[in-house]
Design an enzyme around this catalytic site. Sequence first.
Site, PDB file in Angstrom:
ATOM      1  N   SER A 114      31.638   9.635  38.242  1.00  0.00           N
ATOM      2  CA  SER A 114      33.138   9.070  37.757  1.00  0.00           C
ATOM      3  C   SER A 114      32.990   9.594  36.295  1.00  0.00           C
ATOM      4  O   SER A 114      33.697   8.683  35.405  1.00  0.00           O
ATOM      5  CB  SER A 114      33.555   7.783  38.134  1.00  0.00           C
ATOM      6  N   ASP A 120      33.404  19.620  41.415  1.00  0.00           N
ATOM      7  CA  ASP A 120      34.060  19.858  40.069  1.00  0.00           C
ATOM      8  C   ASP A 120      33.517  21.172  39.617  1.00  0.00           C
ATOM      9  O   ASP A 120      32.253  21.356  39.358  1.00  0.00           O
ATOM     10  CB  ASP A 120      33.781  18.563  39.346  1.00  0.00           C
TER      11      ASP A 120
END
Length: 310
Positions: A147, A254
């Site tokens: 995160s 990502d």
Amino acid sequence: MKRTVAVLMGGWSPEREVSLVSGKACAEGLREGGHKVIEYDVKRDLRALVEFLRPAAGGGPDVVFNALHGRYGEDGCVQGVLEIMAVPYTHSGVLASAIAMDKPMARHVFTSLGLRVADGKVIERRALAAGDPMPRPYVVKPIDQGSSVGVHIVRDGDNLAAVEAAEATFGERVLIEKFVPGRELTVAVMGDRAVAVTELRPRTRFYDYEAKYTDGITEHLVPAPVPAEIYDLAKEWALMAHQALGCDGLTRTDLRWDDSQPGTSGLVVLELNTQPGMTPLSLAPEQAKWAGISWSDLMTWMVDHARHPS
């Protein structure tokens, strides 16, 4: 098939609050799908967790929905407990979870496949005090957090001592990567297919923890408005990364795309998340919804594709 599902949430990592939000949302989706749900806030008490999972007279949960984030929840630790207890659980297994959470190790796997990553290296955190380990701008990351916890972009004029002090919470080693300018992309994978590509446009300086979990700070564009060759390659690389690590269920990869570079040469993989966020702002559920999969159907798909320890 309706099941009794135990949702593990909370934990004690820096991502505890996000995990609680994810867990509550997942529990609600499972109930909407007709499942019996037991919510369990995981504390640092292994005996209590084992007793909770142990089949009693009425039987234990049919499956565990792992909504934990961060260390001990997505790095293979709780997965090992579930393997020992022979309880089916969502998301990836011990090895895939451990490798994905260890950013330097994951980079080795990605480069062995021919996937492009940002130039980088692991250094001792205290070495930052001696000066820049590479030309600015560069990114400093804890090697085993999610995160964007603890991530710093070091730019001209930034204080290295402040960055080093901020990283002290996360261990003695850090990953240093060349900052890749351009656009933030992400791809969810469900089983054997990449779902879509989302472009993220944060209104802050970069897509950090706050941008991920604060409503209105980041614009999500799905499908991403990028050339077809970039869109297709991002999906291809996400699926390759998922399969190479041996992941199961739902993951999210990502990437960054430096759109000033020719063709696809500016695309790089940043990391793979074996436990992507499941909050109302989260990207994997958003892509599933775009693909026509409702929240409750996504939850049911995940328990249908749970791992079954032998």
